[in-house]
Design an enzyme around this catalytic site. Structure first.
Site, PDB file in Angstrom:
ATOM      1  N   ASP A  98      66.295  75.927   5.167  1.00  0.00           N
ATOM      2  CA  ASP A  98      66.949  74.625   5.327  1.00  0.00           C
ATOM      3  C   ASP A  98      68.463  74.768   5.187  1.00  0.00           C
ATOM      4  O   ASP A  98      69.217  74.131   5.905  1.00  0.00           O
ATOM      5  CB  ASP A  98      66.392  73.606   4.310  1.00  0.00           C
ATOM      6  CG  ASP A  98      66.487  74.092   2.868  1.00  0.00           C
ATOM      7  OD1 ASP A  98      66.602  75.312   2.630  1.00  0.00           O
ATOM      8  OD2 ASP A  98      66.439  73.248   1.955  1.00  0.00           O
ATOM      9  N   ASP A 101      73.682  78.664   1.582  1.00  0.00           N
ATOM     10  CA  ASP A 101      74.690  78.159   0.648  1.00  0.00           C
ATOM     11  C   ASP A 101      75.479  79.368   0.115  1.00  0.00           C
ATOM     12  O   ASP A 101      76.352  79.882   0.810  1.00  0.00           O
ATOM     13  CB  ASP A 101      73.932  77.389  -0.437  1.00  0.00           C
ATOM     14  CG  ASP A 101      74.799  76.562  -1.350  1.00  0.00           C
ATOM     15  OD1 ASP A 101      76.000  76.819  -1.406  1.00  0.00           O
ATOM     16  OD2 ASP A 101      74.292  75.661  -2.026  1.00  0.00           O
ATOM     17  N   LYS A 129      76.716  76.068   4.658  1.00  0.00           N
ATOM     18  CA  LYS A 129      77.893  75.663   3.864  1.00  0.00           C
ATOM     19  C   LYS A 129      78.769  76.890   3.681  1.00  0.00           C
ATOM     20  O   LYS A 129      78.714  77.553   2.635  1.00  0.00           O
ATOM     21  CB  LYS A 129      77.439  75.195   2.473  1.00  0.00           C
ATOM     22  CG  LYS A 129      77.125  73.741   2.335  1.00  0.00           C
ATOM     23  CD  LYS A 129      76.896  73.458   0.841  1.00  0.00           C
ATOM     24  CE  LYS A 129      76.363  72.096   0.613  1.00  0.00           C
ATOM     25  NZ  LYS A 129      75.945  71.908  -0.800  1.00  0.00           N
ATOM     26  N   VAL A 151      74.161  67.602  -0.476  1.00  0.00           N
ATOM     27  CA  VAL A 151      73.351  67.059   0.613  1.00  0.00           C
ATOM     28  C   VAL A 151      71.863  67.081   0.249  1.00  0.00           C
ATOM     29  O   VAL A 151      71.373  68.035  -0.362  1.00  0.00           O
ATOM     30  CB  VAL A 151      73.592  67.814   1.944  1.00  0.00           C
ATOM     31  CG1 VAL A 151      74.975  67.504   2.483  1.00  0.00           C
ATOM     32  CG2 VAL A 151      73.408  69.320   1.804  1.00  0.00           C
ATOM     33  N   ASP A 157      66.381  68.995  -1.608  1.00  0.00           N
ATOM     34  CA  ASP A 157      66.134  68.161  -2.784  1.00  0.00           C
ATOM     35  C   ASP A 157      67.324  68.104  -3.734  1.00  0.00           C
ATOM     36  O   ASP A 157      68.242  68.918  -3.668  1.00  0.00           O
ATOM     37  CB  ASP A 157      64.936  68.721  -3.580  1.00  0.00           C
ATOM     38  CG  ASP A 157      65.309  69.975  -4.383  1.00  0.00           C
ATOM     39  OD1 ASP A 157      65.869  70.918  -3.776  1.00  0.00           O
ATOM     40  OD2 ASP A 157      65.064  70.005  -5.600  1.00  0.00           O
ATOM     41  N   ARG A 163      63.404  65.067  -0.784  1.00  0.00           N
ATOM     42  CA  ARG A 163      63.035  65.969   0.324  1.00  0.00           C
ATOM     43  C   ARG A 163      62.476  65.176   1.501  1.00  0.00           C
ATOM     44  O   ARG A 163      62.609  65.581   2.652  1.00  0.00           O
ATOM     45  CB  ARG A 163      61.962  66.963  -0.120  1.00  0.00           C
ATOM     46  CG  ARG A 163      62.431  68.006  -1.113  1.00  0.00           C
ATOM     47  CD  ARG A 163      61.356  69.074  -1.266  1.00  0.00           C
ATOM     48  NE  ARG A 163      61.482  69.822  -2.498  1.00  0.00           N
ATOM     49  CZ  ARG A 163      62.225  70.918  -2.663  1.00  0.00           C
ATOM     50  NH1 ARG A 163      62.925  71.404  -1.666  1.00  0.00           N
ATOM     51  NH2 ARG A 163      62.271  71.531  -3.827  1.00  0.00           N
TER      52      ARG A 163
HETATM   53  C1  PRP Z   1      67.676  76.154  -1.842  1.00  0.00           C
HETATM   54  C2  PRP Z   1      67.495  76.281  -0.329  1.00  0.00           C
HETATM   55  C3  PRP Z   1      67.690  77.737  -0.094  1.00  0.00           C
HETATM   56  C4  PRP Z   1      68.668  78.154  -1.181  1.00  0.00           C
HETATM   57  C5  PRP Z   1      70.021  78.335  -0.590  1.00  0.00           C
HETATM   58  O1  PRP Z   1      66.465  76.492  -2.447  1.00  0.00           O
HETATM   59  O2  PRP Z   1      66.233  75.842   0.090  1.00  0.00           O
HETATM   60  O3  PRP Z   1      66.490  78.462  -0.248  1.00  0.00           O
HETATM   61  O4  PRP Z   1      68.683  77.105  -2.155  1.00  0.00           O
HETATM   62  O5  PRP Z   1      70.931  78.658  -1.595  1.00  0.00           O
HETATM   63  P1  PRP Z   1      71.704  80.047  -1.689  1.00  0.00           P
HETATM   64  O6  PRP Z   1      72.233  80.356  -0.297  1.00  0.00           O
HETATM   65  O7  PRP Z   1      72.801  79.731  -2.667  1.00  0.00           O
HETATM   66  O8  PRP Z   1      70.767  81.088  -2.195  1.00  0.00           O
HETATM   67  P2  PRP Z   1      66.084  76.115  -3.935  1.00  0.00           P
HETATM   68  O9  PRP Z   1      66.293  77.309  -4.813  1.00  0.00           O
HETATM   69  O10 PRP Z   1      66.772  74.841  -4.326  1.00  0.00           O
HETATM   70  O11 PRP Z   1      64.513  75.900  -3.792  1.00  0.00           O
HETATM   71  P3  PRP Z   1      63.715  74.946  -2.796  1.00  0.00           P
HETATM   72  O12 PRP Z   1      63.680  75.612  -1.442  1.00  0.00           O
HETATM   73  O13 PRP Z   1      62.380  74.853  -3.424  1.00  0.00           O
HETATM   74  O14 PRP Z   1      64.450  73.631  -2.726  1.00  0.00           O
END
Ligand code: PRP
Length: 178
Positions: A98, A101, A129, A151, A157, A163
């Site tokens: 999704d 980051d 991002k 976001v 989430d 979500r």
């Molecule tokens: C979020 C998102 C990515 C990750 C990106 O997952 O879904 O997997 O963070 O961040 P990064 O580039 O800084 O590693 P999260 O750990 O929140 O778990 P989720 O998918 O269950 O929401």
């Protein structure tokens, strides 16, 4: 949920239109490759459901789950919490996320899958991002570049909520500052 959203960043129409474009692009690149599409749980689930329905060719779907500790800190350690048993040696892998980051999650997942000797590994992230990047990692396919704001929606989430919001919104600061 709506009352917690400051502004809409991407409407349902914008999302759908971009997912269709990504689907067309991925179809051109993968239609003869019998790829394995690997979704990273949990954030990928809505994007993956939409995107794979834009792919009119055979593909296998798999899922990985990872967890990160110390987000926002310098450690940001990532660990695998769910693997899949299918061998991927010699196969073309497209990872779906999704959001890209810091890049730590995808850096970890790409390294993990490369150890299994696939023919190729590429990334498709719906949101990017770039300002937040901590590791050097490139996605071959990106839906939208977004600013460094909180976001939510379309799979993303905050504290396990939002979500199921059908669009992508920016959360009001008072929600995460309390
Ligand atoms: C979020 C998102 C990515 C990750 C990106 O997952 O879904 O997997 O963070 O961040 P990064 O580039 O800084 O590693 P999260 O750990 O929140 O778990 P989720 O998918 O269950 O929401």
């Amino acid at each position: 949920m709506e009352q917690d959203i400051a502004t809409t960043l991407l409407t349902q129409e914008q999302i759908q239109s971009r997912v269709r474009e990504l689907g067309a692009q991925i179809t051109r690149d993968y239609r003869d490759k019998d790829p394995i599409i690997v979704g990273i749980l949990r954030g990928c689930f809505i994007f993956m459901a939409d995107l794979v329905r834009e792919l009119p060719f055979p593909c296998t779907l798999e899922f990985l789950a990872v967890s990160s500790y110390g987000q926002g800190t310098t450690s940001g350690e990532v660990c695998l919490t769910r693997d899949f048993p299918m061998p991927i040696e010699g196969r073309h892998i497209l990872i779906l996320e999704d959001i890209l980051d810091s890049g730590r999650t995808l850096d970890y997942v790409v390294r993990l899958l490369r150890q299994r000797n696939p023919a190729s590994v590429e990334i498709c992230a719906f949101l990017d991002k770039p300002e937040r990047r901590k590791v050097d990692i490139q996605a071959r396919y990106i839906g939208y570049q977004v600013p460094d704001a909180f976001v939510v929606g379309y799979g993303l989430d905050y504290a396990d909520k939002y979500r199921n919001l059908p669009y992508i919104g920016i959360l009001k600061p008072e929600i995460y500052n309390t």
